[in-house]
Design an enzyme around this catalytic site. Structure first.
Site: not given
Ligand code: NDP
Length: 447
Positions: A126, A166
């Site tokens: 990571k 991510d």
């Molecule tokens: P994105 O950046 O596309 O979206 C993240 C979302 O989560 C946004 O809506 C963001 O809101 C919100 N968010 C982030 N940090 C916080 C916080 N501290 N409090 C509240 N909301 C928060 O990321 P992904 O959708 O790719 O990833 C989401 C999760 O899924 C993560 O945990 C990631 O590790 C996991 N994941 C992702 C994969 C992938 O293929 N993309 C694969 C496996 C797991 P804001 O815009 O306001 O920050």
């Protein structure tokens, strides 16, 4: 708890007291492994727990870049190459102000077992930076990505370490990173996954994590003769994982009524249909706006500032898809009280240990992230296969492979949970099933 497990956990606490997310993840995995350590002495004899909790290599570097005003900015970059026993390091890059080594070690550690569960030959890693893409221009994001890759490129490669997206890293960032890699390496090897279709990406990769988490929920529900059809569903986040979870849950007949971001949650009791989802995709992926704007556009929806979805309305299923520790013990109690019977984690470690305890105690079908969200990295693995073969599969073929992988992961976790005396406990099942393959490979490979 098994005495070997206790000893290794104590050592980790003494060595890394400040890495709280990593310690949380290590505790969850090692506690499950107690059941295995009681039966098998070979892991202690080969010091597997001491070795598997220490990254093979950690790279920290400075990332200087120039903003639009001509001012020099400096961020910190990392890559944690945790374990390569079963294949090249594989795991995403996170760009978020909260990023530090402890968070990346938790994510890299989880990734080892998740990647093993997919059945594909991928090790765990990571990376990321405390750079915040929010509010930055395309030019600033490109300037940062180029600088980040200028150092990272010497440590990665298609057979060494294959990063992906991510939080904060989507198609735009992968493009800038891959562009700089090509320039420096003078090579067309496809070193990142999550690429756009024109330059080596796989169909269904953007959809894969959300689709996979939904397939996993479906498998859990099937064991009790149930399905998502007709269920009211809560989803948190509004990024990549959340968007495609909404899409697949709707395909399977569920009604998603929430989305969130770091400023709050919208509840839309009418459900987020295809047209509304298109609006969210444009809002988040192109305009890079806030989810509160949804409630201005669709009058039936209500925005609750600073709130998470869990206690706001009744629902039978929940998909936490934003970030770590976003479901507290109190949130979990509220979910159970409101009739939730199934939780499938799109995000990594979104439920706190207290929340997990509540779910398990109340017999909620609980799919931990390392199993439920493994569809993303699995499809990255399929992207690597297509790149190696220099061909592209149709969307249907990739989706079918993804679906089958999620069925297999569910089966492996379900059966391991039963075999080690905790039927229905997918936490134990996923940890044990993911661990065994890596640990046995480490023994084969020697010290
Ligand atoms: P994105 O950046 O596309 O979206 C993240 C979302 O989560 C946004 O809506 C963001 O809101 C919100 N968010 C982030 N940090 C916080 C916080 N501290 N409090 C509240 N909301 C928060 O990321 P992904 O959708 O790719 O990833 C989401 C999760 O899924 C993560 O945990 C990631 O590790 C996991 N994941 C992702 C994969 C992938 O293929 N993309 C694969 C496996 C797991 P804001 O815009 O306001 O920050």
């Amino acid at each position: 708890m098994n005495s070997y497990v206790v000893r290794v956990l104590n050592q980790l606490h003494e060595t890394y007291p400040w890495e709280k997310e990593f310690l949380q993840a290590a505790k969850e995995v090692l506690e499950s492994l107690s059941l295995l350590m009681d039966k098998e002495s070979k892991y202690e004899k080969n010091a597997i727990l001491e070795r598997i909790t220490e990254p093979e290599r950690t790279i920290c570097f400075r990332v200087p870049w120039v903003d639009d005003k001509g001012k020099i900015q400096v961020n910190r970059g990392y890559r944690v190459q945790f374990n390569s026993a079963i294949g090249p390091y594989k795991g995403g890059i996170r760009l978020h102000p909260s990023v530090n080594l402890g968070i990346l070690k938790f994510l890299g550690f989880e990734q080892i077992f998740k990647n093993s569960l997919t059945g594909l030959p991928m090790g765990g890693g990571k990376g990321g930076s405390n750079f915040d893409p929010k509010g930055k221009s395309d030019n600033e994001v490109m300037s940062f990505c180029r600088s980040f890759m200028t150092e990272l490129f010497r440590h990665i490669g298609a057979d060494t370490d294959v990063p992906a997206g991510d939080i904060g890293v989507g198609g735009r960032e992968i493009g800038y990173l891959e562009g700089q890699y090509k320039r420096l390496a003078n090579s067309n090897e496809c070193v990142l996954t999550g690429k756009a279709l024109n330059w080596g990406g796989s169909l269904i990769r953007p959809e894969a994590t959300g689709y996979g988490a939904t397939y996993f929920a479906d498998e859990m529900l099937k064991t009790k003769g149930k399905s998502l059809k007709g269920m009211t569903v809560l989803v948190s986040g509004s990024g990549n994982v959340a968007q495609y979870t909404v899409e697949k849950v709707s395909h399977l007949g569920g009604k998603v009524v929430s989305l969130s971001d770091s400023s709050g949650t919208i509840i839309d009791k009418d459900g987020i249909d295809e047209e509304k989802l298109q609006y969210v995709m444009e809002l988040k992926n192109i305009k890079r706006g806030r989810i509160s704007e949804y409630a201005k556009k669709f009058k039936a929806a209500k925005f609750s500032e600073g709130k998470r979805p869990w206690g706001l309305v009744s629902a039978q299923a929940a998909f936490p898809s934003a970030t770590q520790n976003e479901v507290s013990g109190e949130d979990a109690k509220a979910l159970v009280k409101n009739g939730c019977i199934c939780v499938s984690e799109g995000a990594n470690m979104p439920s706190t240990p207290e929340a997990i305890e509540v779910f398990l105690k109340n017999k909620v079908m609980y799919g931990p992230g390392k199993a439920a969200n493994a569809g993303g990295v699995a499809t990255s693995g399929l992207e690597m296969s297509q790149n190696s073969m220099r061909l592209r599969w149709e969307a249907k073929e990739v989706d079918e492979r993804l679906h089958q992988i999620m069925i297999n992961i569910h089966k492996a976790a379900y059966e391991a949970a039963e075999m080690y005396g905790t039927p229905g406990n997918y936490v134990n099942g996923a940890n044990i099933a993911g661990f065994k393959k890596v640990a046995d490979s480490m023994i084969d490979l020697g010290v």
